[in-house]
Design a protein around this motif. Structure first.
Motif, PDB file in Angstrom:
ATOM      1  N   SER B  33       0.841  -1.196   0.000  1.00  0.00           N
ATOM      2  CA  SER B  33       0.000   0.000   0.000  1.00  0.00           C
ATOM      3  C   SER B  33       0.876   1.245   0.000  1.00  0.00           C
ATOM      4  O   SER B  33       1.886   1.296   0.711  1.00  0.00           O
ATOM      5  CB  SER B  33      -0.908  -0.025   1.229  1.00  0.00           C
ATOM      6  N   TYR B  34       0.461   2.262  -0.763  1.00  0.00           N
ATOM      7  CA  TYR B  34       1.215   3.515  -0.793  1.00  0.00           C
ATOM      8  C   TYR B  34       0.705   4.496   0.240  1.00  0.00           C
ATOM      9  O   TYR B  34       1.238   5.591   0.371  1.00  0.00           O
ATOM     10  CB  TYR B  34       1.113   4.133  -2.197  1.00  0.00           C
ATOM     11  N   GLU B  35      -0.376   4.117   0.936  1.00  0.00           N
ATOM     12  CA  GLU B  35      -0.957   5.066   1.891  1.00  0.00           C
ATOM     13  C   GLU B  35      -0.267   4.994   3.241  1.00  0.00           C
ATOM     14  O   GLU B  35      -0.252   5.960   3.986  1.00  0.00           O
ATOM     15  CB  GLU B  35      -2.452   4.774   2.057  1.00  0.00           C
ATOM     16  N   HIS B  36       0.276   3.803   3.562  1.00  0.00           N
ATOM     17  CA  HIS B  36       0.950   3.654   4.847  1.00  0.00           C
ATOM     18  C   HIS B  36       2.223   2.863   4.660  1.00  0.00           C
ATOM     19  O   HIS B  36       2.290   1.955   3.841  1.00  0.00           O
ATOM     20  CB  HIS B  36       0.061   2.897   5.842  1.00  0.00           C
TER      21      HIS B  36
END
Lengths: 255, 253
Positions: B33-36
């Motif tokens: 994931s690139y969000e976290h």
């Protein structure tokens, strides 16, 4: 002061490693249980009964909470299977097009339209897999050979058989995508209920899979309109193909 | 203070529970994931002990002595080295994990895109080999290789090698997701392992010989890969030609 126990007196009844304390046994059983549960379930229910959260169509603020390990595992398997499915679909059409177009030139635009949409889906899933570092299925060359053979053999059997093959594959894939969309929408409603943000990544993923699912069901309708049901060993053909698809989906999830 | 209590509680639990309570094993790579960011692979007390133990490796090698000295330096009791049931191998694994995760910070490529993927892979491998030199570990790396080759450590070592291979291909910008995904990672893992072993025997200035060795191995991979790919393509063309020939003769296939 040292005294040695005679060896015959110390005979464990079980191998020592098997003797776990109750707490250790519980923890071990819990971790085993979690991995054994089947992750991807398909759904034959109509898309009209899916929940339609209004959040789905508006840009969302970014998530504060990361995805859980279970959710990541699900997405990993789901996207891997989707890519394998689109690979098979593009190869089936590639193999079916030369004989069908030669014998029935009026089907050329329809076949081209369906092939172009499948190629677009395949490209989309390739990008998703590369972006999220998901490994493709190890059965890739096997699925390449099997899909090419399936497309070629059903085209050799005739137009109706080729359409029946498309109908069978699209029914299986449609149900598979239905299950995924429902699962992801359940996640979304859970997040809403807990007051969590959904985030753009998940929202766009759901929108993409829904769009692709709609296009696959459209192919299914085209196939049925073009006399898929007239194929001669209809039940046998569709039965074999659907079972094969289900088996391929199950294997691609694992391997 | 909370970390000391949890540390003490984990050490007080029966030995059979340690794998469940001290989960410092790197989880299998999944959906990225690139969000976290991923959570750190080691918890604070363990990371502190292992990083100070690593500083003692040039003098004491990959041994439990280095672990004990590291524990002592961080302010824990000597017996805290019992936190690491696999002993010195945990020190090796810590080095492998931290260097793999740190590779993206060591080397970044400008966005122009003039460098091909092959050249980026070469630079990344050289950077990772250089990290062995910079941490002072290369003189003792033969001990680490011996530890990694023990039967009980082989699965973990192979997992780390394949994770490194995946990381290098990802940082080099590889986006292929067909069967070449597997062949690329396998060949890169083999090349990297060979170069790392060679590096432990290299006495040239600035490890020039290792660089030349790496270039020869990469050249071999390119040649063999090209030959195999060409053969497969040829076979495909032959099959297609046979089918088209039969179609032109009137066979309805």
């Amino acid at each position: 002061m040292a005294f040695v126990l005679p060896r015959a007196a110390v005979v464990p009844s079980l191998p020592l490693k098997a003797r776990l304390t109750p707490l250790a046994f519980q923890l071990q059983a819990r971790s085993r249980n979690v991995s054994a549960r089947r992750t991807i379930i398909s759904s034959a229910a109509s898309p009209a009964t899916e929940p339609e959260p209004e959040r789905l169509h508006k840009p969302q603020p970014s998530r504060r909470k990361p995805l859980s390990a279970e959710q990541k595992k699900y997405l990993d398997k789901a996207l891997r299977v989707n890519q394998a499915g689109e690979l098979a679909a593009t190869l089936i059409y590639t193999a079916q097009m030369p004989p069908i177009n030669k014998a029935y030139p009026h089907l050329r635009p329809l076949m081209k339209h369906m092939y172009d949409q499948e190629a677009g889906h395949f490209k989309k899933f390739n990008e998703l897999l590369a972006k999220h570092r998901i490994r493709p299925t190890a059965m890739y060359p096997l699925w390449q050979a099997a899909a090419t053979f399936l497309g070629w053999s059903t085209a050799a059997m005739g137009r109706e058989a080729a359409m029946a093959c498309t109908e069978a594959v699209e029914t299986e894939i449609g149900e598979h995508y239905n299950g995924q969309v429902r699962e992801l929408l359940t996640w979304m409603t859970d997040m809403e209920n807990r007051g969590e943000e959904v985030g753009e990544e998940l929202r766009l993923l759901i929108e993409d899979i829904r769009r692709i699912r709609d296009e696959e069901l459209e192919h299914l309708d085209h196939a049925v309109q073009n006399d898929a049901k007239e194929a001669n060993p209809y039940e046998l053909l569709t039965g074999v193909i659907r079972t094969g698809c289900r088996g391929a989906i199950w294997v691609s999830e694992k391997v | 203070m909370a970390s000391l209590t949890t540390l003490r509680n984990s050490l007080r639990a029966p030995v059979s529970l340690h794998p469940f309570l001290l989960q410092n094993s790197t989880p299998r790579a999944l959906y990225h994931s690139y969000e976290h960011d991923l959570p750190p692979p080691y918890r604070n007390p363990e990371a502190a002990i292992l990083s100070s133990a690593l500083a003692h490796v040039p003098n004491h090698g990959f041994t439990t002595i280095a672990l004990t000295l590291g524990a002592r330096e961080t302010g824990y009791l000597d017996i805290s080295s019992n936190l690491f049931p696999k002993g010195a191998f945990e020190l090796v694994k810590y080095h492998l994990v931290t260097q793999r995760l740190g590779l993206k910070n060591r080397l970044q490529f400008p966005d122009e895109g003039r460098l091909g993927v092959g050249r980026k892979v070469r630079s990344l491998i050289l950077s990772r080999l250089q990290a062995n030199v910079e941490t002072g570990v290369v003189g003792r790396w033969q001990e680490a290789l011996a530890l990694m080759s023990l039967a009980e450590n082989i699965p973990a070592s192979l997992r780390e090698l394949s994770a490194l291979s995946d990381e290098i291909w990802f940082l080099a910008g590889d986006v292929s997701v067909d069967s070449s995904w597997y062949t690329k990672r396998a060949s890169l893992a083999a090349v990297y392992a060979a170069a790392e072993v060679y590096q432990t025997t290299d006495t040239s200035t600035g490890f020039r010989d290792t660089e030349a060795f790496l270039d020869r191995r990469l050249e071999e991979v390119r040649t063999i890969g090209g030959a195999v790919g060409g053969t497969v393509e040829w076979a495909g063309f032959q099959a297609g030609a046979v089918v088209n020939l039969m179609r032109s003769k009137g066979l309805r296939i």
